[in-house]
Design a protein around this motif. Structure first.
Motif, PDB file in Angstrom:
ATOM      1  N   ILE A 151      55.975 -22.463  -9.182  1.00 48.10           N
ATOM      2  CA  ILE A 151      56.356 -23.324  -8.055  1.00 48.10           C
ATOM      3  C   ILE A 151      57.865 -23.546  -8.067  1.00 48.10           C
TER       4      ILE A 151
ATOM      5  N   GLN B   3      51.927 -25.308   1.678  1.00 46.60           N
ATOM      6  CA  GLN B   3      53.159 -25.017   0.939  1.00 46.60           C
ATOM      7  C   GLN B   3      53.672 -26.213   0.136  1.00 46.60           C
ATOM      8  N   SER B   4      53.329 -27.432   0.575  1.00 42.16           N
ATOM      9  CA  SER B   4      53.864 -28.631  -0.067  1.00 42.16           C
ATOM     10  C   SER B   4      52.742 -29.636  -0.308  1.00 42.16           C
TER      11      SER B   4
ATOM     12  N   SER C 101      49.796 -20.873  -3.568  1.00 41.59           N
ATOM     13  CA  SER C 101      50.617 -20.784  -2.353  1.00 41.59           C
ATOM     14  C   SER C 101      51.704 -21.853  -2.305  1.00 41.59           C
ATOM     15  N   LEU C 102      51.646 -22.835  -3.190  1.00 41.31           N
ATOM     16  CA  LEU C 102      52.581 -23.956  -3.138  1.00 41.31           C
ATOM     17  C   LEU C 102      54.019 -23.534  -3.445  1.00 41.31           C
ATOM     18  N   LYS C 103      54.945 -24.129  -2.677  1.00 42.97           N
ATOM     19  CA  LYS C 103      56.367 -23.981  -2.956  1.00 42.97           C
ATOM     20  C   LYS C 103      56.965 -25.287  -3.469  1.00 42.97           C
ATOM     21  N   LYS C 104      56.275 -26.405  -3.162  1.00 45.98           N
ATOM     22  CA  LYS C 104      56.745 -27.709  -3.619  1.00 45.98           C
ATOM     23  C   LYS C 104      55.553 -28.529  -4.095  1.00 45.98           C
TER      24      LYS C 104
ATOM     25  N   GLN D  12      50.363 -27.172   6.311  1.00 45.15           N
ATOM     26  CA  GLN D  12      51.434 -26.738   5.408  1.00 45.15           C
ATOM     27  C   GLN D  12      51.866 -27.824   4.427  1.00 45.15           C
ATOM     28  N   HIS D  13      51.760 -29.112   4.845  1.00 44.15           N
ATOM     29  CA  HIS D  13      52.253 -30.213   4.013  1.00 44.15           C
ATOM     30  C   HIS D  13      51.177 -31.297   3.927  1.00 44.15           C
TER      31      HIS D  13
ATOM     32  N   GLN E 211      49.884 -29.324  10.957  1.00 47.87           N
ATOM     33  CA  GLN E 211      50.749 -28.806   9.886  1.00 47.87           C
ATOM     34  C   GLN E 211      51.074 -29.859   8.827  1.00 47.87           C
TER      35      GLN E 211
ATOM     36  N   SER F   6      47.769 -21.635   3.898  1.00 49.61           N
ATOM     37  CA  SER F   6      49.034 -22.004   4.551  1.00 49.61           C
ATOM     38  C   SER F   6      49.727 -23.163   3.842  1.00 49.61           C
TER      39      SER F   6
END
Length: 677
Positions: free
Chosen positions: A663, A620-621, A638-641, A596-597, A572, A618
């Motif tokens: 974002i 996200q960061s 898909s990025l949140k950060k 994820q990161h 992850q 998957s």
């Protein structure tokens, strides 16, 4: 205890023991539950179930109030008050609080430290002390006061006072010594506190004094040994000036001390031996832990011998569970060390001259071992035909540049012991590269920093967390290549390690396999900082670490990093630091479908992020730091950060990208400008 609820039925009973029995009774009846989120891992933490909490509140009625929760209001009948919020959110103490005239308890469980902010000033404290004269338990932690008002001496009924984490207090008023009913005084983390009240001996009922991390404290007041009711004393600070402060012999009669004690500013001089022996540490049978901290200074060869004699004079009772030595300049360990059969945690810091091996086979319950800054140490333990490894769960070895291996033995080859497999007794024997090596059967956390010569140690197949920084990778290679393990044999061996038995039961490596276990198949976190110039060839074996969730790799000098990434299905978090030749991300990384990161830092040869990274849905960061030649990013919906820092070409190109507006969290060079207040 502060409210006098604990009643003793006999003269020989201790109020702390009876209170503990009551607590364990409530725990057994599920009124309390153990909280698993104790990330400090220092002592158990307990919580109360919501249903039990609501029932207790209902039974207590208006006498007990959690102020600020569910609109609860204080009235004249209220005796016990807990503030359910941080007082920093208010400009003053709520006026409704003063409606209760006979409060006996005032707690601040939600209070946090606010730098540079005085949450409660001195005048507010004065008003508080004047109003609530019947308080027995007072909690004023983390309120930012600069000094404690003299009026505190009027609170004659006070039994418990918590002033911890008030980091500007330098002195306590001498009026505090009028609180002759005071049993507990908590000053932990009052980091600027210079000294304790000179007349502290007037606090004849004081049982618990916490001065943990009061790092500015210069000495202890004289006469502290007269307070024979002491049950816990977190620290005892010896004065560096012989003209002031209490000596260590003040501890002579305090034989009821419990929990842990740290003795600071021990000297390296000859004339201290009799004083240290007079402390009578061996008679403190209830003491759980002892930390000994010497003054940091250069010592002569003569002083080295004095240190060894002084440490012998501080022999504790044999039931001690925690021991720390910090700044000890002797070459050898004290003779009494091997008598501590119940030792659970052993910590050795800054021991410049120590070359002696540890009698680890004498510690059947040792769970934690920390070695830091022991530069003369070459070996940790003896190698023999009857090696017994302790059931370690956490092992940290840091800054031991000359440490060559775990075992000190006559031959450089472990092959001499291959024919004696059965004689290892209470440890497991694993075949690794045709060599028989013992392994830790319980070790879950291993950190090794700054040990470039460490090439041999017990195997560690059951790890969950591994950090290797500027250290030899040979122990990792040995464990990875050790082959399959018999789980049935391991369980039997683990039980034997913990049991207090001197039987000669033998375990053979060739026993029937009930369940096969792959080495390091439990490893969740791996962090490697390679020694500069290392090729890191062991990285090819990472593909077998199928449980891995976090991977951090630094100082890799290879051009590519083509691993069998499909084996890392649970990965992850991935961090890549300081890879000067890394020109592109490994193509196989897209097979890490749970990623994820992703963090990429200081990779000057990296010019583009491949488009296939979009296939990792998957993700996200993404953090990209100090990559000066990186030019562009693909569209990552898909990025949140997203954080971009010190990547001038990339940051400039991203300014025209519309997809970045979706974002949620942009940081670094892409962060929106802060609004002016």
């Amino acid at each position: 205890m502060a409210q006098g609820f604990i009643k003793l039925s006999g003269q020989n009973q201790c109020v702390e023991d009876v209170g503990h029995e009551h607590f364990m009774e409530l725990l057994w009846r599920s009124f309390f539950q153990e909280d698993k989120e104790d990330w400090w891992n220092t002592r158990p933490i307990f919580k109360i179930h919501d249903l039990m909490h609501d029932l207790a509140i209902s039974v207590a009625g208006r006498e007990n109030i959690s102020f600020g929760i569910n609109g609860e209001k204080i009235c004249e009948k209220t005796h016990h008050v807990s503030i359910g919020f941080d007082l920093a959110s208010l400009s003053q103490i709520p006026a409704s609080l003063f409606e209760a005239k006979r409060i006996r308890t005032f707690l601040l469980p939600c209070q946090t430290w606010h730098p540079e902010k005085m949450v409660v000033n001195q005048s507010m404290c004065n008003a508080f002390f004047a109003k609530f004269m019947f308080l027995r338990k007072l909690d004023l932690n983390s309120i930012g006061i600069r000094s404690v008002p003299h009026s505190i001496g009027k609170m004659k009924h006070l039994r418990y006072l918590n002033l911890s984490n008030n980091r500007y207090i330098k002195m306590l008023p001498n009026s505090i010594t009028r609180l002759q009913n005071l049993e507990t005084l908590n000053l932990g983390y009052c980091v600027k506190l210079i000294e304790l009240p000179r007349n502290i001996t007037r606090l004849v009922n004081l049982r618990h004094l916490n001065i943990d991390n009061c790092n500015s404290l210069t000495h202890m007041p004289r006469g502290l040994g007269q307070l024979t009711n002491f049950r816990s004393l977190a620290e005892y600070v010896l004065s560096t000036d012989s003209r002031c402060g209490g000596e260590l012999k003040e501890l002579h009669g305090l034989n009821q001390l419990r929990e842990n004690i740290r003795i600071k500013n021990l000297t390296h001089k000859k004339d201290a031996e009799l004083e240290y022996k007079a402390a009578n540490m061996k008679e403190k049978r209830n003491l759980e832990g002892m930390a000994l901290e010497w003054i940091k200074e250069d010592v002569s060869e003569v002083d080295v011998g004095y240190d060894e004699k002084l440490l012998e004079a501080l022999e504790p009772f044999q039931s001690l569970k925690l021991l720390e030595l910090n700044g000890y300049m002797g070459v050898k360990y004290p003779r009494w060390l091997s008598s501590l059969k119940n030792l659970v945690r052993l910590t050795l810091y800054s021991m410049k001259n120590c070359q002696d091996v540890l009698p680890l086979h004498q510690f059947p319950f040792l769970k934690t071992l920390r070695l830091n800054d022991v530069p003369s140490l070459e070996y940790i333990s003896f190698m023999s035909k009857s090696v017994n490894l302790p059931p370690l769960e956490l092992l940290k070895i840091m800054n031991c540049p000359n440490l060559k291996g775990w075992w000190k033995r006559r031959s450089d080859s472990i092959k001499d012991y291959e024919d004696d497999n059965d004689n290892y007794g209470e440890i497991s024997i694993i075949e690794a590269k045709n060599h028989s090596l013992p392994s830790f059967s319980r070790l879950s956390t291993l950190h090794i920093y700054g040990c470039p010569e460490l090439s041999s140690m017990p195997l560690f197949p059951y790890l969950e967390e591994l950090d290797l920084e500027n250290s030899n990778l040979m122990p990792l290679e040995q464990t990875i290549s050790m082959g399959m393990i018999s789980m049935a044999s391991q369980e039997n061996i683990t039980a034997a390690v913990v049991a207090e038995s001197t039987s000669s039961t033998r375990y053979s490596s060739s026993s029937t396999l009930a369940t096969l276990f792959t080495p390091l198949s439990k490893l969740k976190s791996l962090r490697i900082i390679l020694i500069k110039g290392s090729d890191g060839h062991v990285l090819q074996s990472i593909q077998h670490l199928t449980a891995l969730q976090e991977l951090s790799l630094s100082n890799y000098i290879g051009v590519g990093m083509e691993l069998e990434w499909q084996g890392l299905r649970k990965l992850q978090y991935l961090s890549l630091y300081d890879h000067p030749k890394l020109a592109s991300l490994p193509v196989g990384l897209q097979q890490a479908t749970s990623l994820q990161h992703l963090t990429i830092s200081n990779c000057p040869s990296l010019t583009t992020i491949p488009k296939w990274i979009c296939n990792i849905i998957s993700l996200q960061s993404l953090e990209i730091l100090h990559c000066a030649n990186l030019t562009s990013l693909p569209i990552l919906t898909s990025l949140k950060k997203l954080e971009i820092l010190d990547c001038p070409i990339l940051a400039e190109g991203c300014k025209s990208e519309d997809w970045l507006a979706h974002i949620q969290n942009l940081k670094g060079d892409l962060a929106p400008p802060k609004e002016e207040k």
